[in-house]
Each structure stands twice: as C-alpha cells, then as structure tokens.
Design a protein around this motif. Structure first.
Motif, mmCIF file in Angstrom:
data_model
loop_
_atom_site.group_PDB
_atom_site.id
_atom_site.type_symbol
_atom_site.label_atom_id
_atom_site.label_comp_id
_atom_site.label_asym_id
_atom_site.label_seq_id
_atom_site.Cartn_x
_atom_site.Cartn_y
_atom_site.Cartn_z
ATOM 1 N N PHE A 61 70.715 -29.814 14.369
ATOM 2 C CA PHE A 61 69.415 -30.362 14.389
ATOM 3 C C PHE A 61 68.428 -29.216 14.800
ATOM 4 C CE2 PHE A 61 65.893 -31.932 16.888
ATOM 5 C CZ PHE A 61 65.141 -32.426 16.014
ATOM 6 N N THR A 62 68.582 -28.390 15.673
ATOM 7 C CA THR A 62 67.649 -27.308 15.856
ATOM 8 C C THR A 62 67.420 -26.315 14.727
ATOM 9 O OG1 THR A 62 67.836 -27.474 18.284
ATOM 10 C CG2 THR A 62 67.060 -25.432 17.456
ATOM 11 N N ARG A 63 68.607 -26.332 14.031
ATOM 12 C CA ARG A 63 68.327 -25.258 13.064
ATOM 13 C C ARG A 63 67.426 -26.027 11.832
ATOM 14 N NH1 ARG A 63 73.383 -24.677 12.638
ATOM 15 N NH2 ARG A 63 73.847 -26.247 11.011
ATOM 16 N N VAL A 64 67.615 -27.256 11.650
ATOM 17 C CA VAL A 64 66.982 -27.837 10.440
ATOM 18 C C VAL A 64 65.490 -27.934 10.970
ATOM 19 C CG1 VAL A 64 66.662 -29.870 9.161
ATOM 20 C CG2 VAL A 64 68.874 -28.997 9.610
ATOM 21 N N PHE A 65 65.311 -28.332 12.161
ATOM 22 C CA PHE A 65 63.654 -28.569 12.761
ATOM 23 C C PHE A 65 63.079 -27.195 12.636
ATOM 24 C CE2 PHE A 65 60.677 -28.869 15.940
ATOM 25 C CZ PHE A 65 60.315 -30.245 16.026
ATOM 26 N N SER A 66 63.706 -25.949 13.039
ATOM 27 C CA SER A 66 63.015 -24.855 12.948
ATOM 28 C C SER A 66 63.006 -24.305 11.637
ATOM 29 C CB SER A 66 63.887 -24.051 13.672
ATOM 30 O OG SER A 66 64.164 -24.036 15.093
ATOM 31 N N GLN A 67 63.631 -24.586 10.828
ATOM 32 C CA GLN A 67 63.342 -24.203 9.217
ATOM 33 C C GLN A 67 62.229 -24.986 8.780
ATOM 34 O OE1 GLN A 67 67.222 -25.459 7.552
ATOM 35 N NE2 GLN A 67 68.180 -23.158 8.000
ATOM 36 N N ARG A 68 62.011 -26.409 9.102
ATOM 37 C CA ARG A 68 60.813 -27.098 8.586
ATOM 38 C C ARG A 68 59.780 -26.903 9.515
ATOM 39 N NH1 ARG A 68 63.735 -28.534 4.546
ATOM 40 N NH2 ARG A 68 63.345 -30.595 3.608
ATOM 41 N N ILE A 69 59.650 -26.738 10.625
ATOM 42 C CA ILE A 69 58.584 -26.696 11.371
ATOM 43 C C ILE A 69 58.048 -25.152 11.570
ATOM 44 C CG2 ILE A 69 57.427 -27.459 13.695
ATOM 45 C CD1 ILE A 69 58.010 -29.516 11.516
ATOM 46 N N GLY A 70 58.778 -24.132 11.646
ATOM 47 C CA GLY A 70 58.506 -22.917 12.201
ATOM 48 C C GLY A 70 58.849 -22.582 13.546
ATOM 49 N N ALA A 71 59.354 -23.798 14.069
ATOM 50 C CA ALA A 71 59.530 -23.294 15.726
ATOM 51 C C ALA A 71 60.700 -24.117 15.944
ATOM 52 C CB ALA A 71 58.140 -23.552 16.493
ATOM 53 N N SER A 72 61.374 -23.825 17.296
ATOM 54 C CA SER A 72 62.371 -24.876 17.683
ATOM 55 C C SER A 72 61.682 -26.114 18.287
ATOM 56 C CB SER A 72 63.033 -24.125 18.673
ATOM 57 O OG SER A 72 62.341 -24.023 20.184
ATOM 58 N N PRO A 73 62.484 -27.183 18.649
ATOM 59 C CA PRO A 73 61.696 -28.333 19.209
ATOM 60 C C PRO A 73 61.147 -28.092 20.455
ATOM 61 C CG PRO A 73 64.039 -28.584 18.219
ATOM 62 C CD PRO A 73 63.938 -27.306 18.023
ATOM 63 N N THR A 74 61.752 -27.114 21.600
ATOM 64 C CA THR A 74 61.217 -26.888 22.621
ATOM 65 C C THR A 74 59.872 -26.001 22.683
ATOM 66 O OG1 THR A 74 63.545 -26.641 23.592
ATOM 67 C CG2 THR A 74 61.552 -25.443 24.832
ATOM 68 N N GLU A 75 59.881 -25.136 21.498
ATOM 69 C CA GLU A 75 58.730 -24.437 21.394
ATOM 70 C C GLU A 75 57.621 -25.332 20.795
ATOM 71 O OE1 GLU A 75 60.790 -20.080 20.016
ATOM 72 O OE2 GLU A 75 60.393 -21.478 18.528
ATOM 73 N N TRP A 76 58.048 -26.204 19.831
ATOM 74 C CA TRP A 76 56.848 -27.023 19.367
ATOM 75 C C TRP A 76 56.250 -28.068 20.272
ATOM 76 C CZ3 TRP A 76 57.251 -32.339 18.794
ATOM 77 C CH2 TRP A 76 56.303 -33.255 18.050
ATOM 78 N N LEU A 77 57.173 -28.657 21.095
ATOM 79 C CA LEU A 77 56.749 -29.376 22.260
ATOM 80 C C LEU A 77 55.582 -28.607 23.155
ATOM 81 C CD1 LEU A 77 59.635 -31.498 23.520
ATOM 82 C CD2 LEU A 77 57.709 -32.487 22.528
ATOM 83 N N ALA A 78 55.708 -27.255 23.318
ATOM 84 C CA ALA A 78 55.085 -26.510 24.292
ATOM 85 C C ALA A 78 53.884 -26.184 23.435
ATOM 86 C CB ALA A 78 55.805 -25.251 24.539
ATOM 87 N N GLN A 79 53.883 -25.848 21.953
ATOM 88 C CA GLN A 79 52.744 -25.642 21.482
ATOM 89 C C GLN A 79 51.640 -27.292 21.321
ATOM 90 O OE1 GLN A 79 54.073 -24.550 17.486
ATOM 91 N NE2 GLN A 79 54.927 -22.385 18.372
ATOM 92 N N SER A 80 52.579 -28.485 21.062
ATOM 93 C CA SER A 80 51.796 -29.610 20.946
ATOM 94 C C SER A 80 50.963 -29.911 22.175
ATOM 95 C CB SER A 80 52.773 -30.641 20.724
ATOM 96 O OG SER A 80 53.395 -30.663 19.399
#
Length: 276
Positions: free
Chosen positions: A253-272
């Motif tokens: 999941f993390t691999r696909v998420f990072s490809q789509r969003i440009g950040a890992s789930p953890t990184e994206w949550l921190a950015q949000s």
C-alpha cells in the motif's frame, strides 16, 4: 441503483456558511481553510473576477461553485440590492475526492436551468435571512444538502463534459464505478468490472477512458488512495488501512500511495497536519 450514496459514505460534504445578506463593494475569497466555496445568489448583479481568467457576470438567481480552493473576488455595485449566501465546502475530512478533482474550476448554475434546486434554496434563503434559534446549524446542513442536489443535477443533466460524474451518469459504467466505490477492498480485475457493466472487456475499457478520462484500473487506484487518506486522517493504522483498500500488506500500500501522492502515508499525514 443509488450512484451517489457510496461516494458520500466516504467523502461526506461539510459546509460552513460565513456570509448571508447583502454584499457591498467587493470581497476576496478566504483560502486559509483549504476548502472550496459556494455562493448562492438570490438577487442582484455580481461580477466574479479571477486572475488570468475572464470575469463572470451573474445577473439572475444562481449557484456559483468553486469545488477546490480558488482565488476569486466578488464585486457588486453599491446601488444593486444583492442578496447572497456564501459558504466554505469540504468533502471527506478535507481530502479532495475524485468528484472534486473531476469538476471544473468553477460552475455557474442558473436556477432557471435547475428547477429541482429551487424549493430547497427557498428554504435555505428563508432560514439564512432570519434570526431564528439554531440558524447557523440549519443553514450549514441545508448547504450540505444543496451539494447533494447540485451533484445529482450535474450527473443527470450531463452538464460536466467528463470525469467521474459523467461516468456515474452513464447507465452501464455507473454499475462498475459504484461497485468500486462500495468495495474498494475487492481484488477487481478489468474483466470483473466489465462484467459489472454488462460490456465486453475491450469495449468497457475504451468507453470508460473516453467518458471518465482515465483507465478503469487507474480510477480504482485513485479511489483506493482517496479512501485511504480519509481513513488515515481518521486515525486508522496502516495495518488496518492497507487491506481495507485492497492491498495485501502495508508495504504494498505504501508503495502505491507514495507513487500517487509523492509522499509516504506518514509523511503525508505530517504535511496535512502542518497545512492548517
């Protein structure tokens, strides 16, 4: 078949009305909360200006909808008696849904072309221009209901040229799209989705891309990532989220998420968390 409820189950609209009544002079959109805006013009003449775009002049009762944060200014002549209601709009805990991405930057819907909106808007305006107890809660909820009606109108009247609303408006494609919306955890194949639509694999793939603007499996991936974002923002763990959106492991999941969003789930949550 209810084509919108599975969408709203994941990306429920939330509204906050911040202005009701007359508008004098000009007002700039406040983009600080990261939401879209809806302006309901009950009477008067309003000019909408946007950087690098031609101005829009509205001279009849209309719905003016900016699905995503967009710089714009509303201006009225001081001699015009303009009555309007303005609200911020978010879907799915502030996560941009596939529907919002598919909509144009701005929609202008004259009420004469959307009679199904008139009774609810009459109720909303009556409540907004009153001083009754519970007024704020009432107009916020009525504006959320308006969003359901507006998207229903856009879908059934084919006023959006492409994207997921066009797909949901198609009698065959809508069956496959609704299946994806209802069961993102299922291991969908192109053949299964085509069967849901009652079409051949080849014809389904071509028709989906022509109507929605992407392949069925690309849309499925975007939908899964969007659902995952809502779940992550709601505090769910990666171990829960990954299988809930069709992935065998958090790593996949993390691999696909990072490809789509440009950040890992953890990184994206921190950015949000830092965005507001």
């Amino acid at each position: 078949m209810d084509r919108l409820s599975p969408l709203f189950a994941r990306f429920a609209p939330s509204a906050r009305v911040f202005h009701s009544g007359s508008l004098c002079g000009s007002a700039d959109a406040d983009l600080s909360d990261g939401g879209g805006h809806i302006h309901l013009i009950n009477s008067g003449r309003v000019t909408v200006s946007r950087p690098q775009f031609d101005s829009i002049t509205i001279e009849q009762p209309s719905v003016l909808f900016f699905p995503r944060p967009s710089v714009h200014r509303l201006q009225v002549d001081e001699h015009d008696k303009t009555e309007m209601v303005c609200a911020t709009i978010k879907f799915g805990n502030g996560v941009e849904s596939p529907v919002m991405r598919a909509l144009p930057e701005v929609m202008v819907v004259p009420l004469e072309s959307a009679p199904s909106l008139k009774p609810m808007l009459a109720l909303l305006f009556a409540e907004a221009f009153s001083d009754k107890c519970g007024r704020q809660a009432a107009i916020d909820r009525l504006t959320e209901y308006l969003m359901v009606l507006l998207l229903r109108h856009a879908m059934t009247n084919d006023i959006v040229g492409g994207g997921i609303l066009a797909g949901l408006g198609d009698p065959r494609l809508s069956k496959a799209i609704t299946a994806m919306h209802e069961r993102p955890e299922q291991s969908w194949s192109l053949e299964q989705l085509a069967e849901s639509a009652g079409m051949s694999r080849a014809r389904f793939a071509v028709h989906f891309r022509e109507t929605v603007g992407m392949t069925p499996l690309d849309y499925l991936t975007d939908w899964r990532v969007g659902v995952a974002q809502v779940l992550l923002k709601g505090g769910q763990s990666l171990k829960f989220v990954a299988p809930a959106v069709g992935y065998m492991s958090p790593t996949a999941f993390t691999r696909v998420f990072s490809q789509r969003i440009g950040a890992s789930p953890t990184e994206w949550l921190a950015q949000s968390a830092n965005a507001y």
